[in-house]
Design a protein around this motif. Structure first.
Motif, PDB file in Angstrom:
ATOM      1  N   LEU A  88       0.815  -1.210   0.000  1.00  8.48           N
ATOM      2  CA  LEU A  88       0.000   0.000   0.000  1.00  8.48           C
ATOM      3  C   LEU A  88       0.855   1.270   0.000  1.00  8.48           C
ATOM      4  O   LEU A  88       0.540   2.245  -0.697  1.00  8.48           O
ATOM      5  N   ARG A  89       1.929   1.270   0.760  1.00  6.14           N
ATOM      6  CA  ARG A  89       2.723   2.489   0.964  1.00  6.14           C
ATOM      7  C   ARG A  89       3.102   3.227  -0.319  1.00  6.14           C
ATOM      8  O   ARG A  89       2.967   4.456  -0.368  1.00  6.14           O
ATOM      9  N   PRO A  90       3.572   2.548  -1.360  1.00  6.33           N
ATOM     10  CA  PRO A  90       3.953   3.303  -2.561  1.00  6.33           C
ATOM     11  C   PRO A  90       2.781   3.984  -3.268  1.00  6.33           C
ATOM     12  O   PRO A  90       2.989   4.867  -4.094  1.00  6.33           O
ATOM     13  N   ARG A  91       1.545   3.584  -2.915  1.00  5.45           N
ATOM     14  CA  ARG A  91       0.375   4.125  -3.630  1.00  5.45           C
ATOM     15  C   ARG A  91      -0.298   5.275  -2.895  1.00  5.45           C
ATOM     16  O   ARG A  91      -1.254   5.861  -3.399  1.00  5.45           O
ATOM     17  N   ILE A  92       0.189   5.581  -1.680  1.00  7.74           N
ATOM     18  CA  ILE A  92      -0.422   6.671  -0.908  1.00  7.74           C
ATOM     19  C   ILE A  92       0.624   7.719  -0.536  1.00  7.74           C
ATOM     20  O   ILE A  92       1.817   7.425  -0.502  1.00  7.74           O
ATOM     21  N   GLY A  93       0.149   8.926  -0.284  1.00 10.60           N
ATOM     22  CA  GLY A  93       1.037   9.992   0.183  1.00 10.60           C
ATOM     23  C   GLY A  93       0.507  10.516   1.510  1.00 10.60           C
ATOM     24  O   GLY A  93      -0.694  10.468   1.760  1.00 10.60           O
ATOM     25  N   LEU A  94       1.412  10.998   2.342  1.00  3.49           N
ATOM     26  CA  LEU A  94       1.003  11.491   3.654  1.00  3.49           C
ATOM     27  C   LEU A  94       1.689  12.814   3.936  1.00  3.49           C
ATOM     28  O   LEU A  94       2.909  12.932   3.797  1.00  3.49           O
ATOM     29  N   VAL A 133       6.888  18.775  -9.492  1.00  6.55           N
ATOM     30  CA  VAL A 133       6.167  19.015  -8.228  1.00  6.55           C
ATOM     31  C   VAL A 133       6.481  20.400  -7.644  1.00  6.55           C
ATOM     32  O   VAL A 133       5.612  21.022  -7.051  1.00  6.55           O
ATOM     33  N   LEU A 134       7.709  20.879  -7.871  1.00  2.62           N
ATOM     34  CA  LEU A 134       8.046  22.229  -7.396  1.00  2.62           C
ATOM     35  C   LEU A 134       7.154  23.253  -8.088  1.00  2.62           C
ATOM     36  O   LEU A 134       6.632  24.184  -7.466  1.00  2.62           O
ATOM     37  N   LEU A 165       5.339  13.428  -4.711  1.00  6.04           N
ATOM     38  CA  LEU A 165       6.498  13.122  -5.554  1.00  6.04           C
ATOM     39  C   LEU A 165       6.395  11.763  -6.245  1.00  6.04           C
ATOM     40  O   LEU A 165       6.789  11.601  -7.396  1.00  6.04           O
ATOM     41  N   HIS A 166       5.856  10.791  -5.559  1.00  7.00           N
ATOM     42  CA  HIS A 166       5.767   9.433  -6.111  1.00  7.00           C
ATOM     43  C   HIS A 166       4.409   9.178  -6.761  1.00  7.00           C
ATOM     44  O   HIS A 166       4.035   8.043  -6.985  1.00  7.00           O
ATOM     45  N   ARG A 167       3.660  10.266  -7.043  1.00  7.96           N
ATOM     46  CA  ARG A 167       2.360  10.203  -7.709  1.00  7.96           C
ATOM     47  C   ARG A 167       1.379   9.248  -7.037  1.00  7.96           C
ATOM     48  O   ARG A 167       0.902   8.285  -7.648  1.00  7.96           O
TER      49      ARG A 167
END
Ligand SMILES: Nc1ncnc2c1ncn2[C@@H]1O[C@H](COP(=O)(O)OP(=O)(O)O)[C@@H](O)[C@H]1O
Ligand SMILES: [Mg+2]
Length: 327
Positions: A88-94, A133-134, A165-167
């Motif tokens: 899951l981690r690579p698919r979510i941002g926090l 992203v910047l 950053l990792h979309r």
């Protein structure tokens, strides 16, 4: 789980044990979440609204795999937050925000290089992704300045840049505008809207009703670890009886007068507040018959009353919900 659900939780509980007392020998348990069920649709901005200490950060951390629930379970993007955490981690941002979590001595771009590495962004894509992203968060011009020179608002933008950053398909934003000046807060909200326009699902926490109202399709109100409402903005507006509010202000009311106010026809709630020597009773009113003159007439002995009528706002409803739970 329906295909459009991005998040679904079942009976999430979380307690903390903290040591207290003179010799730290006393263990105090806090039940931060007391059974939370909710569902977030894919592609929406979902708002988790609640006062300080309600459990918002705790729930955000559980859903983003940072913290384990004590009981219950949750699926995010169809994956179990405990068993499937690595997938899951690579698919979510926090974005937890605040001053922490950034390297102050180096530039914004260097911070993002470090995180791109950490998130496994392919080397060939790294520089382009960072530039993108910047630009997205409006930090292009400050990209090569050290973060220690950044304002609170710029740091928050950098936090969000790091978070996307990792979309990720789903972004968790924990109180994204807390401590920001009004202009930075507005820019942050605009950024949130632009992310959802690109198809990112957003789970946002806030303690500002107006922010939830402005940004979110659906809002859950969390107070003391429980969801006390979960609805669309329009649905929430219908939740508390009556759409009119009367404020009755004076210099002291005796018990009999308060009882008169409480029993006026159509009054569904009565709230008491003090403003220095003045006392204000706020009446939530269901009928159109009750007007300032009829309230005035019901308290014939009371001079110097100021009675105002206004529309009930979502803020009123939110406060009603939060105060009801606390009572
Ligand atoms: N690490 C911790 N240890 C002990 N208690 C905690 C810890 N983190 C949070 N709490 C308690 O859990 C409750 C919910 O906290 P939190 O999730 O941070 O709420 P919110 O983000 O809505 O302000 C509060 O009573 C808080 O004091
Ligand atoms: Mg919090």
């Amino acid at each position: 789980m329906s295909p459009s659900a991005a998040i679904r939780t079942h009976g999430i509980r979380r307690s903390y044990a903290a040591r207290k007392g003179f010799l730290f020998n006393e263990i105090v348990r806090t039940d931060a979440l007391k059974g939370v069920d909710l569902e977030v649709n894919s592609g929406e901005i979902f708002g988790l609204l609640g006062p300080n200490g309600a459990g918002k950060t705790t729930l955000t951390k559980i859903l983003s795999t940072l913290l384990l629930p004590t009981e219950g379970h949750a699926e995010v993007l169809g994956l179990d937050v405990v068993k499937d955490a690595p997938r899951l981690r690579p698919r979510i941002g926090l974005v937890l925000g605040g001053e922490r979590g950034l390297y102050n001595r180096v530039s914004a771009r260097e911070n993002l290089r470090y995180f791109a590495d950490l998130y496994g962004v392919p080397t060939a894509e790294r520089a382009g992704r960072i530039t993108e992203v910047l630009d997205r968060v409006g930090l292009t011009e400050s990209a090569d300045r050290r973060v220690e020179e950044f304002s609170r608002g710029m740091k928050q933008k950098l936090h969000i840049a790091r978070g996307i950053l990792h979309r990720p398909e789903l972004l968790f934003l924990d109180e994204p505008t807390i401590g920001l000046d009004p202009k930075s807060a507005r820019e942050t909200r605009k950024l949130v809207r632009s992310l959802v326009a690109d198809g990112v699902t957003i789970f946002l926490t806030t303690h500002y009703m107006f922010e939830a109202e402005e940004l979110c399709q659906r809002i859950a109100v969390l107070t003391r670890g429980r969801i006390v409402a979960n609805d669309t903005v329009q649905g929430l507006s219908r939740l508390v009886g009556g759409d009119r509010t009367l404020e009755v202000e004076g210099y002291g009311f005796d018990d009999a007068e308060v009882e008169v106010l409480r029993r006026l026809p159509g009054v569904s709630r009565l709230k008491y507040e003090e403003f220095g020597p003045r006392i204000r009773y706020t009446l939530r009113v269901r009928t159109s018959e009750l007007t300032p003159p009829t309230v005035q007439a019901s308290l014939p002995g009371h001079r110097e009353l100021a009675i105002r009528e206004r529309r009930t706002s979502l803020e009123d409803i939110y406060l009603d919900l939060v105060e009801e739970e606390a009572a």
